[in-house]
Design a protein around this motif. Structure first.
Motif, PDB file in Angstrom:
ATOM      1  N   ASP A 144       0.861  -1.189   0.000  1.00 44.49           N
ATOM      2  CA  ASP A 144       0.000   0.000   0.000  1.00 44.49           C
ATOM      3  C   ASP A 144       0.897   1.239   0.000  1.00 44.49           C
ATOM      4  N   LEU A 145       1.014   1.901  -1.140  1.00 48.97           N
ATOM      5  CA  LEU A 145       1.923   3.045  -1.271  1.00 48.97           C
ATOM      6  C   LEU A 145       1.527   4.195  -0.356  1.00 48.97           C
ATOM      7  N   ARG A 146       0.261   4.270   0.012  1.00 52.13           N
ATOM      8  CA  ARG A 146      -0.190   5.336   0.909  1.00 52.13           C
ATOM      9  C   ARG A 146       0.373   5.166   2.315  1.00 52.13           C
ATOM     10  N   ARG A 147       0.870   3.990   2.635  1.00 45.23           N
ATOM     11  CA  ARG A 147       1.410   3.723   3.971  1.00 45.23           C
ATOM     12  C   ARG A 147       2.936   3.823   4.016  1.00 45.23           C
ATOM     13  N   TRP A 148       3.556   4.143   2.875  1.00 44.53           N
ATOM     14  CA  TRP A 148       5.007   4.256   2.836  1.00 44.53           C
ATOM     15  C   TRP A 148       5.525   5.425   3.673  1.00 44.53           C
ATOM     16  N   SER A 149       4.719   6.460   3.808  1.00 45.18           N
ATOM     17  CA  SER A 149       5.181   7.651   4.542  1.00 45.18           C
ATOM     18  C   SER A 149       5.503   7.338   5.994  1.00 45.18           C
ATOM     19  N   ASP A 150       4.973   6.235   6.527  1.00 45.84           N
ATOM     20  CA  ASP A 150       5.234   5.863   7.915  1.00 45.84           C
ATOM     21  C   ASP A 150       6.610   5.232   8.107  1.00 45.84           C
ATOM     22  N   TRP A 151       7.228   4.744   7.002  1.00 49.85           N
ATOM     23  CA  TRP A 151       8.504   4.045   7.184  1.00 49.85           C
ATOM     24  C   TRP A 151       9.569   4.368   6.126  1.00 49.85           C
ATOM     25  N   SER A 152       9.171   4.987   5.037  1.00 46.18           N
ATOM     26  CA  SER A 152      10.133   5.287   3.973  1.00 46.18           C
ATOM     27  C   SER A 152      11.294   6.139   4.490  1.00 46.18           C
ATOM     28  N   SER A 191      -4.102  -0.434  -3.385  1.00 51.05           N
ATOM     29  CA  SER A 191      -2.905  -1.227  -3.134  1.00 51.05           C
ATOM     30  C   SER A 191      -2.748  -2.258  -4.247  1.00 51.05           C
ATOM     31  N   GLY A 192      -1.577  -2.875  -4.304  1.00 54.56           N
ATOM     32  CA  GLY A 192      -1.341  -3.933  -5.278  1.00 54.56           C
ATOM     33  C   GLY A 192      -1.025  -3.448  -6.670  1.00 54.56           C
ATOM     34  N   THR A 193      -1.032  -4.373  -7.618  1.00 57.12           N
ATOM     35  CA  THR A 193      -0.657  -4.095  -9.001  1.00 57.12           C
ATOM     36  C   THR A 193      -1.472  -2.940  -9.589  1.00 57.12           C
ATOM     37  N   GLY A 194      -0.760  -1.999 -10.193  1.00 58.14           N
ATOM     38  CA  GLY A 194      -1.418  -0.843 -10.802  1.00 58.14           C
ATOM     39  C   GLY A 194      -1.474   0.377  -9.913  1.00 58.14           C
ATOM     40  N   GLU A 229       4.337 -12.472  -0.530  1.00 55.53           N
ATOM     41  CA  GLU A 229       5.559 -13.035  -1.112  1.00 55.53           C
ATOM     42  C   GLU A 229       6.444 -11.979  -1.786  1.00 55.53           C
ATOM     43  N   GLN A 230       5.841 -11.107  -2.591  1.00 51.74           N
ATOM     44  CA  GLN A 230       6.663 -10.188  -3.386  1.00 51.74           C
ATOM     45  C   GLN A 230       5.881  -8.962  -3.838  1.00 51.74           C
ATOM     46  N   VAL A 231       6.587  -7.830  -3.884  1.00 50.56           N
ATOM     47  CA  VAL A 231       6.066  -6.595  -4.467  1.00 50.56           C
ATOM     48  C   VAL A 231       7.153  -6.036  -5.384  1.00 50.56           C
ATOM     49  N   THR A 232       6.809  -5.812  -6.656  1.00 47.26           N
ATOM     50  CA  THR A 232       7.760  -5.264  -7.620  1.00 47.26           C
ATOM     51  C   THR A 232       7.260  -3.910  -8.098  1.00 47.26           C
ATOM     52  N   LEU A 233       8.164  -2.934  -8.146  1.00 46.02           N
ATOM     53  CA  LEU A 233       7.786  -1.580  -8.551  1.00 46.02           C
ATOM     54  C   LEU A 233       8.706  -1.061  -9.653  1.00 46.02           C
ATOM     55  N   GLU A 234       8.141  -0.212 -10.502  1.00 43.72           N
ATOM     56  CA  GLU A 234       8.939   0.563 -11.441  1.00 43.72           C
ATOM     57  C   GLU A 234       9.146   1.937 -10.825  1.00 43.72           C
ATOM     58  N   LEU A 235      10.394   2.321 -10.649  1.00 45.12           N
ATOM     59  CA  LEU A 235      10.735   3.595 -10.018  1.00 45.12           C
ATOM     60  C   LEU A 235      11.293   4.538 -11.081  1.00 45.12           C
ATOM     61  N   GLU A 236      10.606   5.659 -11.280  1.00 45.90           N
ATOM     62  CA  GLU A 236      11.012   6.633 -12.298  1.00 45.90           C
ATOM     63  C   GLU A 236      11.357   7.957 -11.625  1.00 45.90           C
ATOM     64  N   PHE A 237      12.600   8.393 -11.794  1.00 50.76           N
ATOM     65  CA  PHE A 237      12.998   9.714 -11.324  1.00 50.76           C
ATOM     66  C   PHE A 237      12.956  10.684 -12.502  1.00 50.76           C
ATOM     67  N   ILE A 238      12.340  11.833 -12.265  1.00 50.09           N
ATOM     68  CA  ILE A 238      12.277  12.888 -13.272  1.00 50.09           C
ATOM     69  C   ILE A 238      13.324  13.956 -12.971  1.00 50.09           C
ATOM     70  N   LYS A 239      13.413  14.327 -11.688  1.00 50.40           N
ATOM     71  CA  LYS A 239      14.406  15.285 -11.214  1.00 50.40           C
ATOM     72  C   LYS A 239      15.023  14.752  -9.929  1.00 50.40           C
ATOM     73  N   PRO A 240      16.266  15.048  -9.610  1.00 49.58           N
ATOM     74  CA  PRO A 240      17.187  15.915 -10.351  1.00 49.58           C
ATOM     75  C   PRO A 240      17.820  15.253 -11.575  1.00 49.58           C
ATOM     76  N   ILE A 241      17.846  13.899 -11.618  1.00 48.23           N
ATOM     77  CA  ILE A 241      18.421  13.193 -12.759  1.00 48.23           C
ATOM     78  C   ILE A 241      17.419  12.161 -13.229  1.00 48.23           C
ATOM     79  N   ALA A 242      17.067  12.207 -14.500  1.00 50.83           N
ATOM     80  CA  ALA A 242      16.089  11.261 -15.039  1.00 50.83           C
ATOM     81  C   ALA A 242      16.676   9.855 -15.066  1.00 50.83           C
TER      82      ALA A 242
END
Length: 212
Positions: free
Chosen positions: A48-56, A74-77, A102-115
């Motif tokens: 659940d990406l909304r809960r990342w702020s508690d531990w990121s 939460s989950g895929t998408g 078992e597993q969570v896979t994410l695509e992480l895209e940075f736009i700034k400061p370096i793409a």
């Protein structure tokens, strides 16, 4: 004389570019920790990406960071976009695959400061004392990141954040496990009390002994 200087400079640049080209084209950073909780508790915090702020490990770098969520809760998408200060930059992460507990896979895209674009994976597996969580990030090196890797130990820098994040995840997961245990204990006590009351109502009244 000037031609010799320029020629030497050009040769040095070519040698430097050639050396950079020999650097690894990909990178991988990985850290792990054993959390004293069941896999479903740890998984729920990552899925659940909304809960990342508690531990990121990056959440505290910019408390004013603007987050936008889209897709499923939460989950895929599920996706999160952020815009923050120079320390967190701007980017987006999207869960591309999710296997319960078992597993969570994410695509992480940075736009700034370096793409850049990389793949982040969390795996959860049984371990002595709880659940082992493995956090891995891998991606391609562009020319600039190859140059940076000459002066900065990227694995140590990113790995330090991963270690902090896993420690934070352990703290919040333990709190979740404690709340669950307390809720289960309360529900059990209430069920036992209700059963006892029901049994008392159903029990036949004992007649008082007759007086001689």
């Amino acid at each position: 004389m000037l031609k010799k200087i320029l020629g030497g400079l050009a040769a040095a640049i070519l040698l430097f570019v050639g050396f950079i080209a020999t650097r690894p084209d990909t990178f991988t950073t990985q850290r792990s920790a054993v959390l004293p909780v069941s896999a479903d508790i740890a998984f729920a915090r990552v899925n659940d990406l909304r809960r990342w702020s508690d531990w990121s490990p990056w959440a505290a770098l910019d408390p004013q960071q603007k987050n936008t969520y889209s897709g499923p809760e939460s989950g895929t998408g599920s996706s999160q976009s952020w815009v923050g200060n120079d320390q967190v930059g701007e980017g987006r992460m999207t869960i591309t695959d999710s296997k319960a507990n078992e597993q969570v896979t994410l695509e992480l895209e940075f736009i700034k400061p370096i793409a850049s674009t990389s793949t982040t994976t969390f795996t959860f597996s049984p371990a002595e004392g709880g659940t082992q969580v493995v956090w891995t990030m891998s991606g391609d090196h562009n020319f600039l990141s190859k140059v940076m890797s000459l002066f900065i130990d990227m694995d140590a820098m990113i790995g330090k954040d991963f270690e902090k994040g896993l420690a934070n995840l352990k703290t919040v997961a333990e709190a979740d496990a404690k709340k669950r245990a307390e809720a289960e204990e309360k529900a059990r006590a209430e069920a036992e009390a209700a059963a006892a009351a029901q049994n008392a109502e159903a029990a036949p009244a004992v007649a008082a002994p007759a007086t001689p």
